[in-house]
Design a protein around this motif. Structure first.
Motif, PDB file in Angstrom:
ATOM      1  N   GLU A   1      -5.967   1.693   9.203  1.00  0.00           N
ATOM      2  CA  GLU A   1      -6.840   0.559   9.474  1.00  0.00           C
ATOM      3  C   GLU A   1      -6.069  -0.759   9.389  1.00  0.00           C
ATOM      4  O   GLU A   1      -6.270  -1.648  10.210  1.00  0.00           O
ATOM      5  CB  GLU A   1      -8.020   0.555   8.498  1.00  0.00           C
ATOM      6  CG  GLU A   1      -9.024   1.656   8.800  1.00  0.00           C
ATOM      7  CD  GLU A   1     -10.069   1.819   7.714  1.00  0.00           C
ATOM      8  OE1 GLU A   1     -10.090   1.026   6.739  1.00  0.00           O
ATOM      9  OE2 GLU A   1     -10.875   2.764   7.840  1.00  0.00           O
TER      10      GLU A   1
ATOM     11  N   SER B   1      -2.599  10.221   0.113  1.00  0.00           N
ATOM     12  CA  SER B   1      -3.967  10.734   0.083  1.00  0.00           C
ATOM     13  C   SER B   1      -4.646  10.412   1.407  1.00  0.00           C
ATOM     14  O   SER B   1      -4.204   9.531   2.150  1.00  0.00           O
ATOM     15  CB  SER B   1      -4.750  10.112  -1.078  1.00  0.00           C
ATOM     16  OG  SER B   1      -5.004   8.739  -0.802  1.00  0.00           O
ATOM     17  N   ASP B   2      -5.737  11.108   1.692  1.00  0.00           N
ATOM     18  CA  ASP B   2      -6.493  10.828   2.915  1.00  0.00           C
ATOM     19  C   ASP B   2      -6.958   9.379   2.934  1.00  0.00           C
ATOM     20  O   ASP B   2      -6.924   8.720   3.974  1.00  0.00           O
ATOM     21  CB  ASP B   2      -7.704  11.754   3.019  1.00  0.00           C
ATOM     22  CG  ASP B   2      -7.312  13.198   3.265  1.00  0.00           C
ATOM     23  OD1 ASP B   2      -6.195  13.438   3.775  1.00  0.00           O
ATOM     24  OD2 ASP B   2      -8.106  14.092   2.940  1.00  0.00           O
ATOM     25  N   GLU B   3      -7.380   8.877   1.757  1.00  0.00           N
ATOM     26  CA  GLU B   3      -7.849   7.492   1.674  1.00  0.00           C
ATOM     27  C   GLU B   3      -6.710   6.513   1.966  1.00  0.00           C
ATOM     28  O   GLU B   3      -6.887   5.542   2.693  1.00  0.00           O
ATOM     29  CB  GLU B   3      -8.449   7.205   0.290  1.00  0.00           C
ATOM     30  CG  GLU B   3      -9.707   7.993  -0.017  1.00  0.00           C
ATOM     31  CD  GLU B   3      -9.424   9.436  -0.453  1.00  0.00           C
ATOM     32  OE1 GLU B   3      -8.301   9.748  -0.934  1.00  0.00           O
ATOM     33  OE2 GLU B   3     -10.324  10.275  -0.280  1.00  0.00           O
ATOM     34  N   ASP B   4      -5.534   6.765   1.376  1.00  0.00           N
ATOM     35  CA  ASP B   4      -4.381   5.900   1.622  1.00  0.00           C
ATOM     36  C   ASP B   4      -3.990   5.923   3.097  1.00  0.00           C
ATOM     37  O   ASP B   4      -3.704   4.894   3.698  1.00  0.00           O
ATOM     38  CB  ASP B   4      -3.180   6.326   0.776  1.00  0.00           C
ATOM     39  CG  ASP B   4      -3.331   5.999  -0.691  1.00  0.00           C
ATOM     40  OD1 ASP B   4      -4.128   5.094  -1.018  1.00  0.00           O
ATOM     41  OD2 ASP B   4      -2.660   6.645  -1.509  1.00  0.00           O
ATOM     42  N   GLU B   5      -3.986   7.119   3.680  1.00  0.00           N
ATOM     43  CA  GLU B   5      -3.608   7.260   5.088  1.00  0.00           C
ATOM     44  C   GLU B   5      -4.602   6.499   5.978  1.00  0.00           C
ATOM     45  O   GLU B   5      -4.205   5.768   6.888  1.00  0.00           O
ATOM     46  CB  GLU B   5      -3.575   8.738   5.455  1.00  0.00           C
ATOM     47  CG  GLU B   5      -3.012   9.013   6.824  1.00  0.00           C
ATOM     48  CD  GLU B   5      -2.852  10.498   7.105  1.00  0.00           C
ATOM     49  OE1 GLU B   5      -2.409  10.794   8.222  1.00  0.00           O
ATOM     50  OE2 GLU B   5      -3.169  11.333   6.255  1.00  0.00           O
ATOM     51  N   GLN B   6      -5.912   6.646   5.689  1.00  0.00           N
ATOM     52  CA  GLN B   6      -6.937   5.953   6.466  1.00  0.00           C
ATOM     53  C   GLN B   6      -6.809   4.442   6.311  1.00  0.00           C
ATOM     54  O   GLN B   6      -6.863   3.699   7.285  1.00  0.00           O
ATOM     55  CB  GLN B   6      -8.336   6.412   6.026  1.00  0.00           C
ATOM     56  CG  GLN B   6      -9.464   5.723   6.768  1.00  0.00           C
ATOM     57  CD  GLN B   6      -9.482   6.057   8.250  1.00  0.00           C
ATOM     58  OE1 GLN B   6      -9.125   7.166   8.655  1.00  0.00           O
ATOM     59  NE2 GLN B   6      -9.884   5.107   9.068  1.00  0.00           N
ATOM     60  N   GLU B   7      -6.613   3.976   5.075  1.00  0.00           N
ATOM     61  CA  GLU B   7      -6.503   2.537   4.832  1.00  0.00           C
ATOM     62  C   GLU B   7      -5.272   1.952   5.522  1.00  0.00           C
ATOM     63  O   GLU B   7      -5.333   0.880   6.118  1.00  0.00           O
ATOM     64  CB  GLU B   7      -6.448   2.260   3.328  1.00  0.00           C
ATOM     65  CG  GLU B   7      -6.550   0.788   2.984  1.00  0.00           C
ATOM     66  CD  GLU B   7      -6.662   0.552   1.493  1.00  0.00           C
ATOM     67  OE1 GLU B   7      -6.161  -0.502   1.047  1.00  0.00           O
ATOM     68  OE2 GLU B   7      -7.224   1.393   0.786  1.00  0.00           O
TER      69      GLU B   7
ATOM     70  N   SER C   1       1.155   4.408  -2.756  1.00  0.00           N
ATOM     71  CA  SER C   1       0.764   5.732  -2.294  1.00  0.00           C
ATOM     72  C   SER C   1       1.886   6.759  -2.339  1.00  0.00           C
ATOM     73  O   SER C   1       1.714   7.855  -1.864  1.00  0.00           O
ATOM     74  CB  SER C   1       0.230   5.627  -0.865  1.00  0.00           C
ATOM     75  OG  SER C   1       1.249   5.178  -0.009  1.00  0.00           O
TER      76      SER C   1
ATOM     77  N   LYS D   1       0.834  -1.199   0.000  1.00  0.00           N
ATOM     78  CA  LYS D   1       0.000   0.000   0.000  1.00  0.00           C
ATOM     79  C   LYS D   1       0.866   1.244   0.000  1.00  0.00           C
ATOM     80  O   LYS D   1       0.587   2.205  -0.722  1.00  0.00           O
ATOM     81  CB  LYS D   1      -0.926  -0.019   1.219  1.00  0.00           C
ATOM     82  CG  LYS D   1      -1.917   1.102   1.226  1.00  0.00           C
ATOM     83  CD  LYS D   1      -2.873   0.971   0.059  1.00  0.00           C
ATOM     84  CE  LYS D   1      -3.829   2.144   0.035  1.00  0.00           C
ATOM     85  NZ  LYS D   1      -4.580   2.213  -1.207  1.00  0.00           N
TER      86      LYS D   1
END
Length: 164
Positions: A156, A147-153, A97, A93
């Protein structure tokens, strides 16, 4: 979106001064830090890390993310040597990213014996003020984004499966 900066210096004392400047910029709301460290390589090639325990606003998730990115940048010698599906997934990931092998290689090239780098992970940066304040220290700047999505994923994945 999180920005990851690695600023390399030939003189570890200058890196320490730059580290202090970033802390001042945090207090002045020029940068919102998710992580900050100075990484120095001694004359024998050993890596030494100094982080600030006074970074305001670092959540557990961003702290875990910071730790994973930091470990992958500096402590894991190569993706091929990794074991474990979870760590492999995180590395995969990160590679997608922006923290890819090329970026890691550039970071490795900055850190030779007798040098140091300031590593900054920030969720907000006022670019003009940040650049002006940091320019006085010189250094070689590397930058990538998550990205915010990458950071969140990633956060998690680091947290692992949650019980309902």
């Amino acid at each position: 979106m999180a920005e990851l900066f690695v600023i390399g210096y030939d003189d570890p004392d200058v890196a320490e001064q730059a580290f202090a400047t970033v802390q001042e910029l945090q207090r002045d709301y020029v940068v919102h830090l998710n992580g900050l460290a100075v990484v120095a390589v001694d004359d024998e090639g050993r890596t030494h890390v100094d982080t600030s325990s006074r970074i305001v606003g670092v959540s557990a998730a961003s702290g875990a993310l910071w730790g994973a990115i930091f470990g992958i940048l500096f402590l894991v010698p190569g993706v091929g040597l990794l074991t474990g599906a979870a760590l492999g997934g995180i590395v995969g990931k990160l590679s997608k990213s922006g923290v890819d092998d090329r970026f890691r290689q550039q970071v490795g090239d900055l850190l030779r014996p007798g040098t140091a780098a300031v590593v900054i992970m920030a969720s907000k940066v006022t670019d003009d003020k940040f650049t002006t304040a940091m320019r006085r220290h010189g250094g070689t700047v590397l930058k990538t984004s998550l990205s915010d999505e990458d950071e969140q994923e990633l956060a998690e994945q680091l947290a692992g499966p949650q019980e309902p």
